[in-house]
Structures are given as C-alpha cells and as structure tokens.
Design an enzyme around this catalytic site. Structure first.
Site, PDB file in Angstrom:
ATOM      1  N   SER A  46       0.850  -1.109  -0.010  1.00 14.31           N
ATOM      2  CA  SER A  46      -0.040  -0.219   0.117  1.00 14.31           C
ATOM      3  C   SER A  46       0.850   1.343   0.079  1.00 14.31           C
ATOM      4  O   SER A  46       1.999   1.323   0.617  1.00 14.31           O
ATOM      5  CB  SER A  46      -0.743  -0.004   1.298  1.00 14.31           C
ATOM      6  OG  SER A  46      -1.905  -1.134   1.155  1.00 14.31           O
TER       7      SER A  46
HETATM    8  N1  SAH Z   1      -0.403  -5.342   3.824  1.00 14.41           N
HETATM    9  C1  SAH Z   1       0.332  -5.560   2.892  1.00 14.41           C
HETATM   10  C2  SAH Z   1      -0.403  -5.438   1.444  1.00 14.41           C
HETATM   11  C3  SAH Z   1      -1.466  -6.198   1.232  1.00 14.41           C
HETATM   12  S1  SAH Z   1      -1.956  -6.500  -0.297  1.00 14.41           S
HETATM   13  C4  SAH Z   1       1.618  -5.017   2.992  1.00 14.41           C
HETATM   14  O1  SAH Z   1       1.970  -4.176   3.883  1.00 14.41           O
HETATM   15  O2  SAH Z   1       2.470  -5.142   1.947  1.00 14.41           O
HETATM   16  C5  SAH Z   1      -3.224  -7.492  -0.137  1.00 14.41           C
HETATM   17  C6  SAH Z   1      -2.693  -8.937   0.049  1.00 14.41           C
HETATM   18  O3  SAH Z   1      -3.781  -9.712   0.747  1.00 14.41           O
HETATM   19  C7  SAH Z   1      -2.283  -9.624  -0.793  1.00 14.41           C
HETATM   20  O4  SAH Z   1      -0.779  -9.971  -0.272  1.00 14.41           O
HETATM   21  C8  SAH Z   1      -3.087 -10.785  -1.057  1.00 14.41           C
HETATM   22  O5  SAH Z   1      -2.663 -12.071  -1.450  1.00 14.41           O
HETATM   23  C9  SAH Z   1      -3.684 -10.955   0.433  1.00 14.41           C
HETATM   24  N2  SAH Z   1      -5.163 -11.694   0.446  1.00 14.41           N
HETATM   25  C10 SAH Z   1      -5.908 -11.588  -0.446  1.00 14.41           C
HETATM   26  N3  SAH Z   1      -7.223 -12.191  -0.201  1.00 14.41           N
HETATM   27  C11 SAH Z   1      -6.654 -12.982   0.996  1.00 14.41           C
HETATM   28  C12 SAH Z   1      -7.390 -13.777   2.090  1.00 14.41           C
HETATM   29  N4  SAH Z   1      -8.734 -14.210   1.825  1.00 14.41           N
HETATM   30  N5  SAH Z   1      -6.954 -13.766   2.990  1.00 14.41           N
HETATM   31  C13 SAH Z   1      -5.805 -13.531   3.497  1.00 14.41           C
HETATM   32  N6  SAH Z   1      -5.054 -12.653   2.530  1.00 14.41           N
HETATM   33  C14 SAH Z   1      -5.450 -12.402   1.263  1.00 14.41           C
END
Ligand code: SAH
Length: 223
Positions: A75
């Site tokens: 993000s």
């Molecule tokens: N917080 C992260 C950015 C997140 S991007 C950072 O600091 O870098 C969103 C993430 O959510 C991705 O890695 C994606 O694979 C994950 N994601 C998507 N659906 C999900 C689910 N159902 N359970 C767990 N993670 C999930």
C-alpha cells in the site's frame, strides 16, 4: 567468519533511505493529518525499501503503492499510516491483520508496540514476509498462510483488526473475533471501495463509519 548477510547494511542503513523516510513522513503522512507520534516514528524507522522488489528500492518512499509480485501490491505509505492511526491502538494490544503481503504493515504495527497476528493467502508472499520480518527481528509478529475470511480462531478475540485487501462485504467471522470495545479498519467494496471503521461497543453492538474511498486488491476466497 564474515557473515555476508543483508543485515550488515540494515544496521548501517544507507543515508538515502533514512533521509527519504523522514521526507516521506513529513510530506506525505504528517502533512495530511496523521498526528500520532508513535505512528510517525514507526514509519521513520521501518526500512520500507527492503519490503519492495530490489529493482523498485529507490521508489519505495514515493507517494504510491508498488507491485510486490503475484499481482499484489504494498500500500501507499499514506494509507499505511492513516490506517494505523485509525486503529487507535495502545501498546500491548493484540491485532489481527488480513493480507500480510510484503509484511510492511505488520512491521509498522509491531513497531507501535502491538502483538501482531497476520494471515496471507499466497504461500510465496507469506514465506518471503516471514523471512524478512525474522531477519529484521520482529519477534512480536506471528504469520500464517491461509484464508483470512475465517479469521484466526485459536488467537481470537482481538483488540484490533486491520484488513488490507478489500472484501465485498465486512466478513462476519472477523466481526465475531473482535473484542467488545474493539475496532476494525477495513476497505469494503468491489469496483468502488470505501475504508470503514467498525466499532464494537462494550455491549457487543456494532457501529460503522465511512472514512474515505480507497483502492485495494480484492480479498479473494480460499479454495
Ligand atoms: N499489508 C500488505 C499489503 C497487502 S496487499 C503490505 O503491507 O504489504 C493485499 C494482500 O492480501 C495480498 O498479499 C493478498 O494475497 C492478500 N489476500 C487476498 N485475499 C486474502 C485472503 N482471503 N486471506 C488472506 N490474505 C488475502
């Protein structure tokens, strides 16, 4: 024996990164209204450039999200700061993060003194985040590979929950795993998404308020 691990230059952080972090915090985060000094200090400290692919290192402190592989993104710094601020957490609290991704948000949460439990659905990302957080010494972060829609029953209830992928609706399991008096920050929607803050009153009653429009990768359903 000389240990040629990356930590030699983490401890002697290159000047450019330290300077870039201070500028990032002043111009992108404090200037837009985040006042909590614990959040600002954490963002001045965590080496964000290590959480992005090496080729993008020099853009790590830019005012934008960046790709981290597997179609996912880290993000924008402001969003990380603002969501951490909205969590309004105190040191020692137990927080659940859904969507570990690079591990950057988890590191920020650890840096403000929280006990972090974070779930990532993509095994490759989870493994990478685990290795990096370990290398940086964040022992107060526990990671798990799995589907965040179910939350983390064994560790529930949580004081705070932060969701960093967008579900179409607020997942009920997560609301259930929030303590009375707890708070959740979650982006909700499909094409159009809004960042919600959900407060669970001492009586268990849930109130929600809309903060601002956002753009997160979708929270996918586990297979
Ligand atoms: N917080 C992260 C950015 C997140 S991007 C950072 O600091 O870098 C969103 C993430 O959510 C991705 O890695 C994606 O694979 C994950 N994601 C998507 N659906 C999900 C689910 N159902 N359970 C767990 N993670 C999930």
């Amino acid at each position: 024996m000389f240990d040629w691990s990356p930590s030699w230059w983490i401890s002697e952080a290159p000047d450019w990164a330290q300077a870039a972090r201070v500028r990032m915090v002043n111009e992108q985060i404090a200037a837009r209204g985040v006042r909590d000094t614990r959040v600002l200090d954490a963002m001045k400290k965590v080496p964000r450039h290590l959480f992005v692919p090496p080729a993008l290192e020099r853009r790590a402190y830019d005012d934008s999200p960046l790709p981290i592989g597997q179609g996912q993104t880290i993000s924008q710094p402001y969003i990380v700061g603002s969501m951490t601020d909205l969590l309004d957490a105190s040191p020692g609290m137990k927080v659940l993060e859904i969507g570990t991704g690079s591990g950057y948000q988890a590191a920020i949460l650890a840096e403000v003194g929280l006990r972090v439990f974070s779930i990532e659905i993509v095994p490759g990302l989870a493994a990478q985040a685990r290795a990096l957080l370990e290398r940086l010494g964040y022992r107060q972060v526990t990671l798990r590979t799995g589907d965040g829609y179910a939350g983390w029953k064994e560790e529930a209830p949580f004081d705070r929950i932060i969701v960093t992928a967008a579900p179409p609706e607020v997942p009920q399991a997560l609301v259930d795993q929030l303590k009375p008096g707890g708070k959740m920050v979650v982006p909700v929607g499909r094409e159009y998404q809004e960042l919600l803050v959900i407060d669970k009153g001492p009586d268990g009653k849930v109130k929600r308020r809309v903060e601002y429009p956002v753009m997160f990768v979708p929270m996918v359903k586990g297979r």
